[in-house]
Design a protein around this motif. Structure first.
Motif, mmCIF file in Angstrom:
data_model
loop_
_atom_site.group_PDB
_atom_site.id
_atom_site.type_symbol
_atom_site.label_atom_id
_atom_site.label_comp_id
_atom_site.label_asym_id
_atom_site.label_seq_id
_atom_site.Cartn_x
_atom_site.Cartn_y
_atom_site.Cartn_z
ATOM 1 N N LEU A 47 8.793 17.168 -18.678
ATOM 2 C CA LEU A 47 7.945 16.686 -19.763
ATOM 3 C C LEU A 47 6.488 17.016 -19.465
ATOM 4 O O LEU A 47 6.027 16.872 -18.323
ATOM 5 C CB LEU A 47 8.067 15.160 -19.905
ATOM 6 C CG LEU A 47 9.116 14.574 -20.847
ATOM 7 C CD1 LEU A 47 8.975 13.056 -20.887
ATOM 8 C CD2 LEU A 47 9.032 15.160 -22.235
ATOM 9 N N LEU A 48 5.764 17.452 -20.478
ATOM 10 C CA LEU A 48 4.330 17.626 -20.310
ATOM 11 C C LEU A 48 3.698 16.260 -20.066
ATOM 12 O O LEU A 48 4.221 15.226 -20.493
ATOM 13 C CB LEU A 48 3.728 18.266 -21.556
ATOM 14 C CG LEU A 48 4.226 19.681 -21.890
ATOM 15 C CD1 LEU A 48 3.604 20.170 -23.186
ATOM 16 C CD2 LEU A 48 3.931 20.643 -20.756
ATOM 17 N N GLN A 49 2.550 16.246 -19.386
ATOM 18 C CA GLN A 49 1.942 14.978 -18.987
ATOM 19 C C GLN A 49 1.644 14.087 -20.184
ATOM 20 O O GLN A 49 1.903 12.872 -20.147
ATOM 21 C CB GLN A 49 0.657 15.234 -18.192
ATOM 22 C CG GLN A 49 0.033 13.956 -17.645
ATOM 23 C CD GLN A 49 -1.187 14.243 -16.774
ATOM 24 O OE1 GLN A 49 -1.709 15.343 -16.745
ATOM 25 N NE2 GLN A 49 -1.639 13.230 -16.066
ATOM 26 N N THR A 50 1.139 14.653 -21.267
ATOM 27 C CA THR A 50 0.827 13.844 -22.450
ATOM 28 C C THR A 50 2.100 13.250 -23.061
ATOM 29 O O THR A 50 2.101 12.105 -23.524
ATOM 30 C CB THR A 50 0.098 14.687 -23.507
ATOM 31 O OG1 THR A 50 0.866 15.883 -23.775
ATOM 32 C CG2 THR A 50 -1.282 15.089 -23.033
ATOM 33 N N ASP A 51 3.177 14.024 -23.051
ATOM 34 C CA ASP A 51 4.450 13.513 -23.579
ATOM 35 C C ASP A 51 5.021 12.426 -22.670
ATOM 36 O O ASP A 51 5.616 11.447 -23.147
ATOM 37 C CB ASP A 51 5.458 14.653 -23.731
ATOM 38 C CG ASP A 51 5.060 15.634 -24.818
ATOM 39 O OD1 ASP A 51 4.493 15.206 -25.834
ATOM 40 O OD2 ASP A 51 5.318 16.845 -24.645
ATOM 41 N N GLU A 52 4.841 12.582 -21.368
ATOM 42 C CA GLU A 52 5.343 11.577 -20.439
ATOM 43 C C GLU A 52 4.615 10.249 -20.636
ATOM 44 O O GLU A 52 5.229 9.169 -20.593
ATOM 45 C CB GLU A 52 5.179 12.057 -18.998
ATOM 46 C CG GLU A 52 5.853 11.148 -17.990
ATOM 47 C CD GLU A 52 5.967 11.790 -16.611
ATOM 48 O OE1 GLU A 52 6.622 11.188 -15.752
ATOM 49 O OE2 GLU A 52 5.404 12.878 -16.414
ATOM 50 N N ILE A 53 3.316 10.326 -20.898
ATOM 51 C CA ILE A 53 2.534 9.110 -21.168
ATOM 52 C C ILE A 53 3.058 8.422 -22.431
ATOM 53 O O ILE A 53 3.232 7.199 -22.464
ATOM 54 C CB ILE A 53 1.037 9.452 -21.315
ATOM 55 C CG1 ILE A 53 0.460 9.878 -19.958
ATOM 56 C CG2 ILE A 53 0.257 8.254 -21.864
ATOM 57 C CD1 ILE A 53 -0.941 10.431 -20.030
ATOM 58 N N ASP A 54 3.344 9.216 -23.464
ATOM 59 C CA ASP A 54 3.876 8.654 -24.708
ATOM 60 C C ASP A 54 5.257 8.036 -24.491
ATOM 61 O O ASP A 54 5.565 6.968 -25.026
ATOM 62 C CB ASP A 54 3.960 9.742 -25.784
ATOM 63 C CG ASP A 54 2.595 10.180 -26.294
ATOM 64 O OD1 ASP A 54 1.620 9.434 -26.090
ATOM 65 O OD2 ASP A 54 2.507 11.269 -26.890
ATOM 66 N N PHE A 55 6.093 8.697 -23.700
ATOM 67 C CA PHE A 55 7.447 8.210 -23.458
ATOM 68 C C PHE A 55 7.439 6.892 -22.691
ATOM 69 O O PHE A 55 8.290 6.017 -22.913
ATOM 70 C CB PHE A 55 8.252 9.268 -22.701
ATOM 71 C CG PHE A 55 9.652 8.846 -22.334
ATOM 72 C CD1 PHE A 55 10.523 8.364 -23.299
ATOM 73 C CD2 PHE A 55 10.096 8.940 -21.021
ATOM 74 C CE1 PHE A 55 11.832 7.974 -22.955
ATOM 75 C CE2 PHE A 55 11.393 8.562 -20.681
ATOM 76 C CZ PHE A 55 12.253 8.067 -21.652
ATOM 77 N N ASN A 56 6.476 6.725 -21.813
ATOM 78 C CA ASN A 56 6.459 5.550 -20.936
ATOM 79 C C ASN A 56 6.241 4.229 -21.668
ATOM 80 O O ASN A 56 6.426 3.162 -21.069
ATOM 81 C CB ASN A 56 5.400 5.720 -19.844
ATOM 82 C CG ASN A 56 5.837 6.678 -18.749
ATOM 83 O OD1 ASN A 56 7.027 6.932 -18.573
ATOM 84 N ND2 ASN A 56 4.880 7.242 -18.019
ATOM 85 N N VAL A 57 5.881 4.252 -22.941
ATOM 86 C CA VAL A 57 5.715 2.998 -23.684
ATOM 87 C C VAL A 57 7.057 2.450 -24.160
ATOM 88 O O VAL A 57 7.137 1.287 -24.583
ATOM 89 C CB VAL A 57 4.768 3.165 -24.904
ATOM 90 C CG1 VAL A 57 3.444 3.758 -24.474
ATOM 91 C CG2 VAL A 57 5.401 3.989 -26.013
ATOM 92 N N PHE A 58 8.116 3.262 -24.090
ATOM 93 C CA PHE A 58 9.424 2.832 -24.582
ATOM 94 C C PHE A 58 10.238 2.177 -23.471
ATOM 95 O O PHE A 58 10.195 2.607 -22.311
ATOM 96 C CB PHE A 58 10.187 4.028 -25.159
ATOM 97 C CG PHE A 58 9.533 4.633 -26.363
ATOM 98 C CD1 PHE A 58 9.676 4.051 -27.617
ATOM 99 C CD2 PHE A 58 8.761 5.785 -26.250
ATOM 100 C CE1 PHE A 58 9.066 4.599 -28.731
ATOM 101 C CE2 PHE A 58 8.144 6.344 -27.365
ATOM 102 C CZ PHE A 58 8.298 5.742 -28.608
ATOM 103 N N PRO A 59 11.017 1.147 -23.796
ATOM 104 C CA PRO A 59 11.817 0.456 -22.774
ATOM 105 C C PRO A 59 12.746 1.369 -21.988
ATOM 106 O O PRO A 59 12.953 1.163 -20.793
ATOM 107 C CB PRO A 59 12.611 -0.570 -23.599
ATOM 108 C CG PRO A 59 11.757 -0.844 -24.789
ATOM 109 C CD PRO A 59 11.096 0.470 -25.110
ATOM 110 N N LEU A 60 13.314 2.392 -22.645
ATOM 111 C CA LEU A 60 14.234 3.291 -21.950
ATOM 112 C C LEU A 60 13.582 3.902 -20.719
ATOM 113 O O LEU A 60 14.237 4.094 -19.684
ATOM 114 C CB LEU A 60 14.716 4.394 -22.892
ATOM 115 C CG LEU A 60 15.648 5.446 -22.278
ATOM 116 C CD1 LEU A 60 16.957 4.814 -21.802
ATOM 117 C CD2 LEU A 60 15.928 6.572 -23.275
ATOM 118 N N ALA A 61 12.298 4.218 -20.802
ATOM 119 C CA ALA A 61 11.599 4.900 -19.711
ATOM 120 C C ALA A 61 11.501 4.047 -18.457
ATOM 121 O O ALA A 61 11.288 4.577 -17.355
ATOM 122 C CB ALA A 61 10.199 5.313 -20.163
ATOM 123 N N SER A 62 11.679 2.729 -18.599
ATOM 124 C CA SER A 62 11.527 1.824 -17.459
ATOM 125 C C SER A 62 12.862 1.384 -16.868
ATOM 126 O O SER A 62 12.890 0.560 -15.952
ATOM 127 C CB SER A 62 10.733 0.578 -17.896
ATOM 128 O OG SER A 62 9.460 0.939 -18.362
#
Length: 217
Positions: A47-62
């Protein structure tokens, strides 16, 4: 001697399994790149860094630990950005260790203004959880939607206001969707299931349909 032979044998088997797994992942990465090129899209190993930041707000990412996001395909029209990628995380340890792999579609747009909610197919276990916790948000006037989906949110009234009849009707076209929504984006995924490369285009088409459903008034 026999103990040494057993240890060497186990290490050899583990090495072969790792080699085979690495080979399959390289093949998958190469096939993703070919598919992206065929669709005129960009492909990245991670994932590009900006996309990874966006993904991290979702519960799945944690979920779990040792999270890893790979093989991302990016489609960006200016109005809508869609990113398909593989996501892996680990739970448990020792004999109870499990590696969870799934493909994820992340979509974002300035046209979206979404309350925080999670929407999944309603199953027996979720109906049981609803009975025990009462957390499922149902619509008495729409039993078809309420029976089809398990809807949760920390802001129930906001979700009730957002889930208009038109939006609920549009979402019924996707009864197997696993959806997490936040702010100006959402993700789709199938738990413990990775896409075949030839399914990427259909996954994107489904995301477009759900994007349109979420724009309904």
């Amino acid at each position: 001697m026999s103990t040494i032979v057993i240890i060497v044998g186990v290490l050899l088997i583990m090495g072969l399994i790792h080699f085979y797994s690495s080979l399959k992942e390289k093949e998958r990465r190469a096939s993703f790149k070919r598919e992206a090129e065929a669709m005129g899209l960009s492909c990245h190993d991670r994932l590009l860094q900006t996309d990874e930041i966006d993904f991290n707000v979702f519960p799945l990412a944690s979920r779990g630990r040792s999270q890893e996001s790979t093989n991302s395909i990016v489609a960006d029209s200016g109005e809508l950005r869609m990113v398909v990628f593989d996501f892996k995380y680990v739970t448990g340890s020792g004999k109870n260790k499990s590696v969870h792999r799934q493909s994820v579609m992340m979509a974002s747009s300035d046209r979206l203004h979404l309350p925080e909610f999670t929407l999944t197919p309603e199953s027996f276990w979720q109906r049981f959880a609803e009975f025990m916790t009462g957390k499922d948000i149902d619509f008495e006037e729409d039993p078809e939607f309420s029976k089809a989906f398990y809807l949760r949110s920390p802001s129930e009234q906001n979700v009730r206001n957002y889930m208009t009849p038109a939006r609920r009707q549009a979402l019924l076209k996707y009864p197997q969707v696993y959806l997490e929504a936040r702010f100006q984006g959402f993700i789709l995924y199938h738990p413990r299931s990775r896409l075949k490369v030839e399914e990427v285009k259909t996954f994107m088409e489904n995301a477009l349909g759900i994007y349109a459903a979420l724009l309904e008034e």
